[in-house]
Design a protein around this motif. Structure first.
Motif, PDB file in Angstrom:
ATOM      1  N   ARG A   1       0.849  -1.189   0.000  1.00  0.00           N
ATOM      2  CA  ARG A   1       0.000   0.000   0.000  1.00  0.00           C
ATOM      3  C   ARG A   1       0.886   1.240   0.000  1.00  0.00           C
ATOM      4  N   GLY A   2       0.534   2.210  -0.827  1.00  0.00           N
ATOM      5  CA  GLY A   2       1.216   3.488  -0.800  1.00  0.00           C
ATOM      6  C   GLY A   2       0.495   4.447   0.134  1.00  0.00           C
ATOM      7  N   ILE A   3       1.165   5.530   0.489  1.00  0.00           N
ATOM      8  CA  ILE A   3       0.514   6.554   1.294  1.00  0.00           C
ATOM      9  C   ILE A   3       0.075   7.696   0.384  1.00  0.00           C
ATOM     10  N   GLN A   4      -0.759   8.571   0.890  1.00  0.00           N
ATOM     11  CA  GLN A   4      -1.202   9.735   0.131  1.00  0.00           C
ATOM     12  C   GLN A   4      -0.090  10.789   0.106  1.00  0.00           C
ATOM     13  N   THR A   5      -0.031  11.510  -0.994  1.00  0.00           N
ATOM     14  CA  THR A   5       0.986  12.550  -1.120  1.00  0.00           C
ATOM     15  C   THR A   5       0.929  13.541   0.034  1.00  0.00           C
ATOM     16  N   VAL A   6      -0.283  13.873   0.475  1.00  0.00           N
ATOM     17  CA  VAL A   6      -0.425  14.868   1.551  1.00  0.00           C
ATOM     18  C   VAL A   6       0.133  14.361   2.873  1.00  0.00           C
ATOM     19  N   ASP A   7       0.410  13.063   2.962  1.00  0.00           N
ATOM     20  CA  ASP A   7       0.957  12.500   4.199  1.00  0.00           C
ATOM     21  C   ASP A   7       2.479  12.375   4.162  1.00  0.00           C
ATOM     22  N   LEU A   8       3.103  12.733   3.051  1.00  0.00           N
ATOM     23  CA  LEU A   8       4.556  12.670   2.973  1.00  0.00           C
ATOM     24  C   LEU A   8       5.166  13.738   3.883  1.00  0.00           C
ATOM     25  N   PRO A   9       6.133  13.362   4.725  1.00  0.00           N
ATOM     26  CA  PRO A   9       6.710  14.322   5.675  1.00  0.00           C
ATOM     27  C   PRO A   9       8.105  14.790   5.261  1.00  0.00           C
ATOM     28  N   ALA A  10       8.576  15.807   5.917  1.00  0.00           N
ATOM     29  CA  ALA A  10       9.992  16.151   5.953  1.00  0.00           C
ATOM     30  C   ALA A  10      10.368  16.222   7.432  1.00  0.00           C
ATOM     31  N   PHE A  11      11.630  16.014   7.758  1.00  0.00           N
ATOM     32  CA  PHE A  11      12.033  16.041   9.162  1.00  0.00           C
ATOM     33  C   PHE A  11      13.434  16.622   9.270  1.00  0.00           C
ATOM     34  N   ASP A  12      13.762  17.096  10.455  1.00  0.00           N
ATOM     35  CA  ASP A  12      15.017  17.795  10.679  1.00  0.00           C
ATOM     36  C   ASP A  12      16.049  16.907  11.362  1.00  0.00           C
ATOM     37  N   LEU A  13      17.251  16.887  10.792  1.00  0.00           N
ATOM     38  CA  LEU A  13      18.437  16.379  11.456  1.00  0.00           C
ATOM     39  C   LEU A  13      19.368  17.565  11.670  1.00  0.00           C
ATOM     40  N   PRO A  14      20.411  17.427  12.468  1.00  0.00           N
ATOM     41  CA  PRO A  14      21.246  18.586  12.787  1.00  0.00           C
ATOM     42  C   PRO A  14      21.857  19.273  11.565  1.00  0.00           C
ATOM     43  N   PHE A  15      22.001  18.547  10.459  1.00  0.00           N
ATOM     44  CA  PHE A  15      22.699  19.112   9.308  1.00  0.00           C
ATOM     45  C   PHE A  15      21.788  19.472   8.142  1.00  0.00           C
ATOM     46  N   ALA A  16      20.508  19.102   8.172  1.00  0.00           N
ATOM     47  CA  ALA A  16      19.626  19.407   7.039  1.00  0.00           C
ATOM     48  C   ALA A  16      18.198  19.012   7.370  1.00  0.00           C
ATOM     49  N   ARG A  17      17.267  19.628   6.648  1.00  0.00           N
ATOM     50  CA  ARG A  17      15.870  19.193   6.649  1.00  0.00           C
ATOM     51  C   ARG A  17      15.727  18.206   5.499  1.00  0.00           C
ATOM     52  N   ILE A  18      15.271  16.986   5.822  1.00  0.00           N
ATOM     53  CA  ILE A  18      15.366  15.858   4.894  1.00  0.00           C
ATOM     54  C   ILE A  18      13.982  15.351   4.526  1.00  0.00           C
ATOM     55  N   ALA A  19      13.846  14.940   3.264  1.00  0.00           N
ATOM     56  CA  ALA A  19      12.654  14.231   2.800  1.00  0.00           C
ATOM     57  C   ALA A  19      13.094  13.042   1.965  1.00  0.00           C
ATOM     58  N   THR A  20      12.304  11.992   1.999  1.00  0.00           N
ATOM     59  CA  THR A  20      12.608  10.776   1.249  1.00  0.00           C
ATOM     60  C   THR A  20      11.650  10.630   0.086  1.00  0.00           C
ATOM     61  N   VAL A  21      12.210  10.419  -1.108  1.00  0.00           N
ATOM     62  CA  VAL A  21      11.413  10.035  -2.277  1.00  0.00           C
ATOM     63  C   VAL A  21      11.891   8.645  -2.691  1.00  0.00           C
ATOM     64  N   ILE A  22      11.125   7.636  -2.328  1.00  0.00           N
ATOM     65  CA  ILE A  22      11.551   6.264  -2.590  1.00  0.00           C
ATOM     66  C   ILE A  22      11.261   5.943  -4.049  1.00  0.00           C
ATOM     67  N   SER A  23      12.295   5.899  -4.842  1.00  0.00           N
ATOM     68  CA  SER A  23      12.250   5.506  -6.244  1.00  0.00           C
ATOM     69  C   SER A  23      11.204   6.286  -7.039  1.00  0.00           C
ATOM     70  N   LYS A  24      10.090   5.692  -7.420  1.00  0.00           N
ATOM     71  CA  LYS A  24       9.141   6.324  -8.335  1.00  0.00           C
ATOM     72  C   LYS A  24       8.656   7.684  -7.839  1.00  0.00           C
ATOM     73  N   ASP A  25       8.612   7.871  -6.525  1.00  0.00           N
ATOM     74  CA  ASP A  25       8.178   9.157  -5.979  1.00  0.00           C
ATOM     75  C   ASP A  25       9.007  10.321  -6.518  1.00  0.00           C
ATOM     76  N   ALA A  26      10.274  10.056  -6.864  1.00  0.00           N
ATOM     77  CA  ALA A  26      11.172  11.124  -7.298  1.00  0.00           C
ATOM     78  C   ALA A  26      10.737  11.755  -8.616  1.00  0.00           C
ATOM     79  N   TRP A  27       9.898  11.069  -9.386  1.00  0.00           N
ATOM     80  CA  TRP A  27       9.440  11.586 -10.679  1.00  0.00           C
ATOM     81  C   TRP A  27       8.074  12.275 -10.582  1.00  0.00           C
ATOM     82  N   MET A  28       7.431  12.210  -9.426  1.00  0.00           N
ATOM     83  CA  MET A  28       6.056  12.672  -9.296  1.00  0.00           C
ATOM     84  C   MET A  28       6.010  14.152  -8.920  1.00  0.00           C
ATOM     85  N   ILE A  29       5.406  14.960  -9.782  1.00  0.00           N
ATOM     86  CA  ILE A  29       5.402  16.409  -9.586  1.00  0.00           C
ATOM     87  C   ILE A  29       4.720  16.787  -8.277  1.00  0.00           C
TER      88      ILE A  29
END
Length: 331
Positions: free
Chosen positions: A222-250
């Motif tokens: 099952r995939g999640i909804q786009t509106v549920d995709l998060p970003a989160f903070d580590l000490p060196f950057a604010r990070i988001a994950t695009v797992i494979s196909k997500d990287a092409w989705m506008i």
């Protein structure tokens, strides 16, 4: 494997870090047992990553999408599947696991009565196996003091101990506890461990490829909804994950830009699904994912793409890990 050191946002101090985009060549000889899988992962880390760690800045190590994919066939219960992979292909090999994992499949069918997709039930049955394998990455993050990202197909799970755990575990190797799914939806997930080995967060995939989402012969994820995709903070950057196909989705990338993500982590198992007849040359198609989105969106400063390589029967995984930046355009 690529590693690089960078300052993601010019003018901000103490933001330098060292990033590792790991190329993992998954092979059948790594999954004869859980011990052999753990040994292969540890050997690669000790040989290729540990000597390049820095002690003056944060280090983060990112493994590819589906780092534990070959480990579906781990141990005695995966022996028939390992034999079938090259001869018959991925789908028959996966189907062969329903015999050895039949007791766990039955447990989860009773635990979640609405689940009837064979691949989903098989993935649920594999929860204890895959969760144990993810554990080696938590150990490495604590042992070497690094941030570590690793992907696997898992439902949310918990550890249970005692006799009630035995039915969910490998009957030949029960050690008093098991990891058990707490809900039925299996997702393609990226686990984030901190330098103390503790789980920081989990980020899930939104857009699935056919083998992942098919309810009959596929994995039943099952995939999640786009509106549920998060970003989160580590000490060196604010990070988001695009797992494979997500990287092409506008819509995915627009959301991550709105969330202020600076570093786009793109774990990849790039292969057969990305090669429809008459389409772009694969390296050009890969470039139109995270790299292009990096140039488009103002907030994004870096992309790190760890790549899975090595065939899973007739499923071909072939690519090259890479880091890229847009910093030169935004200083």
């Amino acid at each position: 494997m690529w590693c690089f050191s960078a300052l993601p946002i010019a003018g901000l101090q103490a933001r330098e870090f060292r990033a590792f985009a790991v190329t993992h060549f998954h092979q059948l000889d790594q999954v004869h047992s859980i011990a052999s899988f753990r040994a292969a992962v540890r050997a690669q880390f000790a040989r290729d990553i540990a000597p390049k760690l820095r002690d003056d800045v944060p280090n983060f190590v990112s493994y590819p999408e589906n780092q534990t994919l070959m480990a579906y066939f781990v141990g005695e219960r995966g022996a028939l599947g390992r034999a079938l992979l090259d001869e018959a292909g991925a789908v028959p090999a996966l189907a062969s696991l329903t015999g050895p994992y039949a007791p766990q499949i039955a447990l989860y069918a009773a635990r979640f009565p609405g689940v009837d997709a064979p691949g989903q039930l098989l993935n649920l049955a594999l929860t204890d196996t895959l969760a144990r394998l993810i554990g080696v990455f938590a150990e490495l993050s604590a042992e070497y003091g690094v941030y570590l990202f690793v992907s696997s197909n898992l439902a949310p799970f918990e550890r249970i101990d005692g006799p009630q755990a035995a039915p969910f575990a490998d009957p030949l190797h029960f050690d008093g506890h098991a990891f058990v799914a707490t809900e039925p939806n299996v997702r393609n997930r990226n686990f984030v461990f901190g330098p103390n080995g503790e789980l920081i967060t989990v980020q899930d995939k939104a857009y699935l490829v056919p083998l992942e989402r098919e309810r009959g012969l596929g994995l039943g994820l099952r995939g999640i909804q786009t509106v549920d995709l998060p970003a989160f903070d580590l000490p060196f950057a604010r990070i988001a994950t695009v797992i494979s196909k997500d990287a092409w989705m506008i819509d995915v990338n627009d959301r991550l830009d709105q969330l202020g993500a600076e570093l786009m982590l793109q774990p990849e198992a790039y292969g057969s699904w990305g090669l429809p007849a008459g389409d772009l040359w694969p390296p050009d198609k890969l470039q139109r994912g995270g790299w292009w989105m990096l140039q488009k969106h103002p907030a994004l400063a870096a992309n790190v793409t760890p790549m899975l390589v090595g065939n899973l029967g007739d499923q071909v995984f072939d690519g090259q890990s890479l880091p890229c930046t847009a910093w030169s355009y935004r200083r």
